[in-house]
Design an enzyme around this catalytic site. Structure first.
Site, PDB file in Angstrom:
ATOM      1  N   ASN A  77       0.803  -1.222   0.000  1.00 12.84           N
ATOM      2  CA  ASN A  77       0.000   0.000   0.000  1.00 12.84           C
ATOM      3  C   ASN A  77       0.840   1.278   0.000  1.00 12.84           C
ATOM      4  O   ASN A  77       0.308   2.363   0.209  1.00 12.84           O
ATOM      5  CB  ASN A  77      -0.954   0.012   1.201  1.00 12.84           C
ATOM      6  CG  ASN A  77      -1.761  -1.264   1.306  1.00 12.84           C
ATOM      7  OD1 ASN A  77      -1.516  -2.074   2.193  1.00 12.84           O
ATOM      8  ND2 ASN A  77      -2.685  -1.485   0.386  1.00 12.84           N
ATOM      9  N   ILE A  84       0.879   6.790  -0.046  1.00 13.90           N
ATOM     10  CA  ILE A  84       0.252   5.797   0.823  1.00 13.90           C
ATOM     11  C   ILE A  84      -1.195   5.613   0.396  1.00 13.90           C
ATOM     12  O   ILE A  84      -1.927   6.597   0.245  1.00 13.90           O
ATOM     13  CB  ILE A  84       0.276   6.270   2.297  1.00 13.90           C
ATOM     14  CG1 ILE A  84       1.706   6.640   2.719  1.00 13.90           C
ATOM     15  CG2 ILE A  84      -0.311   5.203   3.223  1.00 13.90           C
ATOM     16  CD1 ILE A  84       1.768   7.441   4.004  1.00 13.90           C
ATOM     17  N   CYS A  85      -1.593   4.374   0.205  1.00 15.59           N
ATOM     18  CA  CYS A  85      -2.987   4.086  -0.115  1.00 15.59           C
ATOM     19  C   CYS A  85      -3.710   3.814   1.198  1.00 15.59           C
ATOM     20  O   CYS A  85      -3.594   2.737   1.773  1.00 15.59           O
ATOM     21  CB  CYS A  85      -3.067   2.872  -1.038  1.00 15.59           C
ATOM     22  SG  CYS A  85      -4.758   2.482  -1.490  1.00 15.59           S
ATOM     23  N   LEU A  86      -4.398   4.826   1.692  1.00 14.88           N
ATOM     24  CA  LEU A  86      -5.079   4.726   2.981  1.00 14.88           C
ATOM     25  C   LEU A  86      -6.377   5.516   2.862  1.00 14.88           C
ATOM     26  O   LEU A  86      -6.343   6.715   2.572  1.00 14.88           O
ATOM     27  CB  LEU A  86      -4.164   5.308   4.075  1.00 14.88           C
ATOM     28  CG  LEU A  86      -4.575   5.142   5.525  1.00 14.88           C
ATOM     29  CD1 LEU A  86      -4.695   3.672   5.910  1.00 14.88           C
ATOM     30  CD2 LEU A  86      -3.575   5.831   6.439  1.00 14.88           C
ATOM     31  N   ASP A 117      -6.508  -3.658  -1.744  1.00 17.27           N
ATOM     32  CA  ASP A 117      -6.572  -2.298  -2.279  1.00 17.27           C
ATOM     33  C   ASP A 117      -5.138  -1.813  -2.475  1.00 17.27           C
ATOM     34  O   ASP A 117      -4.706  -0.858  -1.843  1.00 17.27           O
ATOM     35  CB  ASP A 117      -7.338  -1.402  -1.290  1.00 17.27           C
ATOM     36  CG  ASP A 117      -7.545   0.003  -1.848  1.00 17.27           C
ATOM     37  OD1 ASP A 117      -7.409   0.186  -3.078  1.00 17.27           O
ATOM     38  OD2 ASP A 117      -7.831   0.914  -1.052  1.00 17.27           O
TER      39      ASP A 117
END
Length: 148
Positions: A77, A84-86, A117
């Protein structure tokens, strides 16, 4: 408005820092912070010190801060640019959230990646299909980039 809120968060962080994290302004610029996240003990990032850059938008807290890793990290992520994939940094952002909560969410993302994701599909694939190879690669990156 934004600077008042940012100052309050800074005071709260100094009074009650989230475990394994610290953060504060870079020089005199209240809208640009640097955070330090210690690799969580039960993760392949244990022992690493990860630098994270935080940029507050002028309309904070109505827009999320821009948060990115400065230290290279092997994670499904987090990409090579440090993005950052958050969800809480994007569509799930709420003005009720704080930098402290963001840092805690990043720590838990290090402990529990979200391979469904991913920002880096090939790391997510390895995480799902060959966990021990993922963990040893993440550990070696941590030793190489996040340990002084």
């Amino acid at each position: 408005m934004a600077s008042k809120r940012i100052l309050k968060e800074l005071k709260d962080l100094q009074k009650d820092p989230p475990s394994n994290c610290s953060a504060g302004p870079v020089a005199e610029d209240m809208f640009h912070w640097q955070a330090t996240i210690m690799g969580p003990p039960e993760s392949p990032y244990a022992g690493g010190v990860f630098l994270v850059s935080i940029h507050f938008p002028p309309d904070y807290p109505f827009k999320p801060p821009k948060v990115s890793f400065k230290t290279k990290v092997y994670h499904p992520n987090i990409n090579s640019n440090g993005s950052i994939c958050l969800d809480i940094l994007k569509e799930q952002w709420s003005p009720a959230l704080t930098i402290s909560k963001v840092l805690l969410s990043i720590c838990s993302l290090l402990t529990d990646p979200n391979p469904d994701d991913p920002l880096v599909p090939e790391i997510a694939h390895m995480y799902k299909t060959d966990r021990s190879k993922y963990e040893s690669t993440a550990r070696s990156w941590t030793q190489k980039y996040a340990m002084g």
